[in-house]
Design a protein around this motif. Sequence first.
Motif, PDB file in Angstrom:
ATOM      1  N   GLU A   1       0.831  -1.198   0.000  1.00  0.00           N
ATOM      2  CA  GLU A   1       0.000   0.000   0.000  1.00  0.00           C
ATOM      3  C   GLU A   1       0.869   1.254   0.000  1.00  0.00           C
ATOM      4  O   GLU A   1       1.865   1.352   0.711  1.00  0.00           O
ATOM      5  CB  GLU A   1      -0.926  -0.004   1.226  1.00  0.00           C
ATOM      6  CG  GLU A   1      -1.980   1.099   1.197  1.00  0.00           C
ATOM      7  CD  GLU A   1      -3.039   0.910   2.269  1.00  0.00           C
ATOM      8  OE1 GLU A   1      -3.726   1.893   2.590  1.00  0.00           O
ATOM      9  OE2 GLU A   1      -3.188  -0.225   2.798  1.00  0.00           O
ATOM     10  N   ASN A   2       0.489   2.210  -0.860  1.00  0.00           N
ATOM     11  CA  ASN A   2       1.182   3.497  -0.990  1.00  0.00           C
ATOM     12  C   ASN A   2       2.632   3.339  -1.469  1.00  0.00           C
ATOM     13  O   ASN A   2       3.486   4.173  -1.169  1.00  0.00           O
ATOM     14  CB  ASN A   2       1.158   4.280   0.329  1.00  0.00           C
ATOM     15  CG  ASN A   2      -0.252   4.598   0.795  1.00  0.00           C
ATOM     16  OD1 ASN A   2      -1.118   4.901  -0.026  1.00  0.00           O
ATOM     17  ND2 ASN A   2      -0.489   4.514   2.094  1.00  0.00           N
ATOM     18  N   VAL A   3       2.857   2.264  -2.234  1.00  0.00           N
ATOM     19  CA  VAL A   3       4.209   1.986  -2.725  1.00  0.00           C
ATOM     20  C   VAL A   3       4.143   1.639  -4.215  1.00  0.00           C
ATOM     21  O   VAL A   3       3.233   0.929  -4.650  1.00  0.00           O
ATOM     22  CB  VAL A   3       4.845   0.811  -1.948  1.00  0.00           C
ATOM     23  CG1 VAL A   3       6.127   0.337  -2.635  1.00  0.00           C
ATOM     24  CG2 VAL A   3       5.137   1.216  -0.518  1.00  0.00           C
ATOM     25  N   VAL A   4       5.086   2.158  -4.990  1.00  0.00           N
ATOM     26  CA  VAL A   4       5.320   1.694  -6.355  1.00  0.00           C
ATOM     27  C   VAL A   4       6.575   0.838  -6.328  1.00  0.00           C
ATOM     28  O   VAL A   4       7.642   1.298  -5.919  1.00  0.00           O
ATOM     29  CB  VAL A   4       5.520   2.882  -7.325  1.00  0.00           C
ATOM     30  CG1 VAL A   4       5.927   2.367  -8.703  1.00  0.00           C
ATOM     31  CG2 VAL A   4       4.256   3.700  -7.439  1.00  0.00           C
ATOM     32  N   ARG A   5       6.428  -0.429  -6.702  1.00  0.00           N
ATOM     33  CA  ARG A   5       7.566  -1.336  -6.658  1.00  0.00           C
ATOM     34  C   ARG A   5       8.477  -1.128  -7.870  1.00  0.00           C
ATOM     35  O   ARG A   5       8.053  -0.602  -8.903  1.00  0.00           O
ATOM     36  CB  ARG A   5       7.083  -2.791  -6.631  1.00  0.00           C
ATOM     37  CG  ARG A   5       6.282  -3.157  -5.382  1.00  0.00           C
ATOM     38  CD  ARG A   5       5.904  -4.634  -5.408  1.00  0.00           C
ATOM     39  NE  ARG A   5       5.176  -5.050  -4.226  1.00  0.00           N
ATOM     40  CZ  ARG A   5       3.851  -4.986  -4.104  1.00  0.00           C
ATOM     41  NH1 ARG A   5       3.117  -4.527  -5.118  1.00  0.00           N
ATOM     42  NH2 ARG A   5       3.245  -5.387  -2.994  1.00  0.00           N
ATOM     43  N   ALA A   6       9.708  -1.555  -7.755  1.00  0.00           N
ATOM     44  CA  ALA A   6      10.642  -1.505  -8.883  1.00  0.00           C
ATOM     45  C   ALA A   6      10.060  -2.297 -10.048  1.00  0.00           C
ATOM     46  O   ALA A   6       9.630  -3.438  -9.891  1.00  0.00           O
ATOM     47  CB  ALA A   6      11.997  -2.076  -8.472  1.00  0.00           C
ATOM     48  N   GLY A   7      10.006  -1.657 -11.216  1.00  0.00           N
ATOM     49  CA  GLY A   7       9.480  -2.333 -12.405  1.00  0.00           C
ATOM     50  C   GLY A   7       7.972  -2.282 -12.542  1.00  0.00           C
ATOM     51  O   GLY A   7       7.434  -2.821 -13.515  1.00  0.00           O
ATOM     52  N   ASP A   8       7.265  -1.648 -11.600  1.00  0.00           N
ATOM     53  CA  ASP A   8       5.808  -1.557 -11.730  1.00  0.00           C
ATOM     54  C   ASP A   8       5.399  -0.808 -12.998  1.00  0.00           C
ATOM     55  O   ASP A   8       4.358  -1.083 -13.590  1.00  0.00           O
ATOM     56  CB  ASP A   8       5.207  -0.842 -10.514  1.00  0.00           C
ATOM     57  CG  ASP A   8       4.837  -1.803  -9.394  1.00  0.00           C
ATOM     58  OD1 ASP A   8       4.998  -3.028  -9.590  1.00  0.00           O
ATOM     59  OD2 ASP A   8       4.394  -1.338  -8.325  1.00  0.00           O
ATOM     60  N   ASP A   9       6.191   0.180 -13.393  1.00  0.00           N
ATOM     61  CA  ASP A   9       5.868   0.979 -14.577  1.00  0.00           C
ATOM     62  C   ASP A   9       6.348   0.277 -15.847  1.00  0.00           C
ATOM     63  O   ASP A   9       5.575   0.064 -16.781  1.00  0.00           O
ATOM     64  CB  ASP A   9       6.515   2.356 -14.444  1.00  0.00           C
ATOM     65  CG  ASP A   9       5.737   3.440 -15.169  1.00  0.00           C
ATOM     66  OD1 ASP A   9       4.794   3.106 -15.892  1.00  0.00           O
ATOM     67  OD2 ASP A   9       6.072   4.636 -15.002  1.00  0.00           O
ATOM     68  N   VAL A  10       7.625  -0.072 -15.877  1.00  0.00           N
ATOM     69  CA  VAL A  10       8.208  -0.743 -17.044  1.00  0.00           C
ATOM     70  C   VAL A  10       9.189  -1.799 -16.560  1.00  0.00           C
ATOM     71  O   VAL A  10       9.996  -1.538 -15.661  1.00  0.00           O
ATOM     72  CB  VAL A  10       8.950   0.264 -17.950  1.00  0.00           C
ATOM     73  CG1 VAL A  10       9.561  -0.462 -19.152  1.00  0.00           C
ATOM     74  CG2 VAL A  10       8.027   1.379 -18.419  1.00  0.00           C
TER      75      VAL A  10
END
Length: 410
Positions: free
Chosen positions: A138-147
């Motif tokens: 929650e409230n986190v963007v993980r490494a590689g979530d975007d690309v």
Amino acid sequence: MKFFNVKTVTETLAVIAEEFRPVRLPVEVPLAEALGMVLAEDVISGEQVPHFARSTVDGYAVRAKDTFGASDSLPAFLTITGQIDMGRAADLYLHEGQAQAIPTGGMLPDGADSVVMMEHVEEVGDLLNVYRQVAPGENVVRAGDDVEIGETVMAAGHRLRPQDLGVLAAIGRTSVRVYPRPIVGILSTGDEVVPADKRELAPGEVRDINSVTVGAAARQHGADVIFGGIVKDDCDAFLAKAEELYRQVDFLILSGGSSVGTRDFTVQVMQSLGEPGVLVHGVSIKPGKPTILARAGEKPLLGLPGHPVSALIIFHLFAVPILHRLQGMRPSASDKRLPARISRNIPSAVGRSDYVRVKLEERSDGLWAVPVFGKSGLISTLAKSDGMVEIAANKEGILEGEVVSVYVFP
């Protein structure tokens, strides 16, 4: 002169798909110059975006399980062990029962799996009272979530938009391989046609509207434009000017001179420019029946009707697909059609595709298409329209309330 080889709209589009392709080789351009251009190859990412886990809020990095069951009446108690700064690595490992202050965009420390928002905590010295539980991630963007590494972020044939340039910048691309902008040449014809900037018109004269509208539409669809001016109804002068312009461009558009008549030289000119010559002379459509399509070498040639409304409608129907082909664009990369209900009955002749200008209205029961009627020489009817509706050749018309597909003008 008789019309020959008259085709339907569908048949004409099939000719375009079969006959035309990019006429120039792809080029590498800086990212800042690539807006509106079409990718010539797939773009595959060589890195993750983001390349580290980051917070999406201001708050505290925590282990989610340490917050389970936390509420206003029974908070979870954690020990604050540090603060994460923007643009710096999170060096301190987060152990069980600990929390670290973190800003939006800050790097999540090892050991943490979520962030609790600032609004849901209270600092008491080195102690953090947590009044709301959070779930893992929650409230986190993980490494590689975007690309992800190895991901095809964009395919060949895609026209680049501002957001696409942002993705390319995010993966570290500073240049991109694209098809060059096609160069479109526009030549207006007719003894009655005079430049648009002429202040006083003599009896029988009309200003050159088509070079302005068609040129603007070509630029809108990714082309550069060369205006060839106006040529009188003289076959030798017409051919000389067309040959001169043809040598400079990738796609030649001739405006006017495509109607049936003794002074019609467009077909002769197109045939003289190169093989295979005229492919379509006349389309079963209203407006725009006297449309001419040809190919000279690898270059497309399009003869537009002289009436401004007919010319622009034919441009949208046929010149736009040609421009897409010249730029290597995928066939269905952009469909600008919207469903709407037609506001009145419109009759039509079977065997001919009719294109009706419409204005879109948002009503309490949905989107409606209101016909904008007027003859094909009345340019103001297009200015009042948001798009057009096709009445297929096999239909005798459309009924009020029927759902239609509206081609929305860019």
